[in-house]
Scaffold this motif. Structure first.
Motif, mmCIF file in Angstrom:
data_model
loop_
_atom_site.group_PDB
_atom_site.id
_atom_site.type_symbol
_atom_site.label_atom_id
_atom_site.label_comp_id
_atom_site.label_asym_id
_atom_site.label_seq_id
_atom_site.Cartn_x
_atom_site.Cartn_y
_atom_site.Cartn_z
ATOM 1 N N THR A 55 0.663 -1.100 0.102
ATOM 2 C CA THR A 55 -0.235 -0.012 -0.069
ATOM 3 C C THR A 55 1.020 1.292 -0.044
ATOM 4 O O THR A 55 1.853 1.299 0.739
ATOM 5 C CB THR A 55 -0.843 0.036 1.158
ATOM 6 N N PRO A 56 0.699 2.197 -1.000
ATOM 7 C CA PRO A 56 1.343 3.291 -1.029
ATOM 8 C C PRO A 56 1.408 4.058 0.540
ATOM 9 O O PRO A 56 0.281 3.971 1.100
ATOM 10 C CB PRO A 56 0.804 3.906 -2.025
ATOM 11 N N PRO A 57 2.235 4.884 0.865
ATOM 12 C CA PRO A 57 2.065 5.657 2.226
ATOM 13 C C PRO A 57 0.892 6.644 1.947
ATOM 14 O O PRO A 57 0.634 7.255 1.113
ATOM 15 C CB PRO A 57 3.355 6.524 2.060
ATOM 16 N N THR A 58 0.169 6.875 3.146
ATOM 17 C CA THR A 58 -0.828 7.514 3.423
ATOM 18 C C THR A 58 -0.481 8.558 4.301
ATOM 19 O O THR A 58 0.520 8.358 5.235
ATOM 20 C CB THR A 58 -2.055 6.906 4.184
ATOM 21 N N PRO A 59 -1.282 9.883 4.388
ATOM 22 C CA PRO A 59 -0.927 10.978 5.421
ATOM 23 C C PRO A 59 -1.013 10.581 6.704
ATOM 24 O O PRO A 59 -1.818 9.823 7.304
ATOM 25 C CB PRO A 59 -1.867 12.028 5.032
ATOM 26 N N ALA A 60 -0.059 10.827 7.712
ATOM 27 C CA ALA A 60 -0.265 10.518 8.823
ATOM 28 C C ALA A 60 -1.378 11.416 9.729
ATOM 29 O O ALA A 60 -1.874 12.453 9.365
ATOM 30 C CB ALA A 60 1.197 11.063 9.538
#
Length: 322
Positions: A55-60
């Motif tokens: 999964t691509p990085p998501t906003p923290a």
């Protein structure tokens, strides 16, 4: 109007958005292939987001203060992803440049494409506002100053110098030799059949007189490399046959390859070797390059764990890889 067709092969595995980035005038954002031929998508060595199921990085959910210790590619990539997710990131590197071991390997003509990765990551860190501190040793004081919630240890893996070679004139490890190539003499011995094989070929192509030595057989030459690259190494350095339609050997005489040898002593007179038959030989040399194993450098972890809420070890600091 300058071309009817542009073909991109493995580059689209390294970065599927390559055409869009060029058309938008952002060529510096292209993650350029390094020609490693290590699987091409399963996974791509420089773009793990291409791996199926990742999964691509998501906003923290909550921005945190992150300190990355070590400016090699592991630390640079960790800093890039953390900053992309919205964290406040500081990266500390003890050397005066980013890239670590991979930047040194990029100085070698046979692996010059590694520079692509360093350039890409450096641009992204600047665009994302990562604070980069070069020529800085990390310690408890830096943790206190930055009030870091999370420390990511990416301190890499220094080369192992065998006891027999320590404190001996003319001895350099592989990375040190690449960074100080002009200091390498004419008569060179490279000790190590994996990464050392490519360095030995390259130095011989420069006109140096090179001997490549190793404890293993010729079958272990280039054991780190992908099949295509390893076959190229074997054709240069070993006696290979034409089984399954593969080309005949194109073995070269320089570097000279000495398999199945043990280094017994290193003196100013030369390198004392013993082969598998028990016969002894002494090699004269001006420069001995050690290209053997590496050990992870996690010496700071214990000290920093007492200062930060979280400490993570990544890259070679966690486990030495290829």
């Amino acid at each position: 109007g300058k071309a009817d067709l542009i073909y991109l092969g493995r580059q689209l595995t390294a970065d599927p958005d390559t055409p869009r980035k060029y058309l938008e005038g952002r060529p510096e954002d292209v993650r350029r292939c390094v020609a490693c031929v290590e699987g091409c998508g399963t996974p791509c060595s420089i773009n793990y987001e291409m791996t199926p199921g990742v999964t691509p990085p998501t906003p923290a959910e909550k921005p945190r203060s992150v300190l990355v210790v070590g400016g090699g590619v592991a630390g640079m990539e960790a800093a890039r992803v953390a900053a992309e997710r919205g964290h406040r990131v500081t990266l500390i590197e003890k050397r005066s440049e980013l890239g670590g071991m991979v930047a040194a390997l990029a100085l070698e003509p046979l692996t010059a494409e590694f520079a692509n990765l360093i350039e890409y990551l450096a641009v992204q860190l600047e665009k994302l506002g990562v604070e980069v501190r070069l020529s800085t040793e990390a310690g408890a004081a830096e943790i206190d100053e930055l009030s870091s919630d999370v420390v990511i240890m990416a301190t890499g893996s220094p080369k192992i110098i065998p006891e027999v070679a320590k404190s001996t004139p003319g001895v350099k490890h592989h990375i040190e030799a690449l960074r100080n190539r002009k200091e390498i003499g004419h008569r060179v011995v490279v000790w190590g059949f994996t990464y050392g094989a490519e360095l030995a070929i390259s130095l011989a192509e420069e006109g140096k007189d090179v001997v490549l030595i190793g404890e293993g057989s010729e079958k272990t030459l280039g054991g780190h490399a992908s099949n295509f690259r390893r076959w190229w190494i074997l054709r240069k350095l070993a006696d290979v046959n034409s089984a399954r339609g593969t080309p005949e050997a194109q073995r070269i005489s320089n570097p000279k390859v000495l398999p199945n040898v043990k280094v017994e002593e290193i003196t100013s007179d030369g390198i004392a070797l013993k082969d598998e038959k028990g016969e002894r030989n002494v090699l004269s040399y001006e420069t001995l390059i050690i290209s053997r194993g590496r050990r992870r450098d996690n010496a700071l972890s214990g000290q920093l764990q007492a200062k930060a809420t979280e400490v993570h070890e990544i890259g070679d600091c966690a486990s030495v890889g290829d």
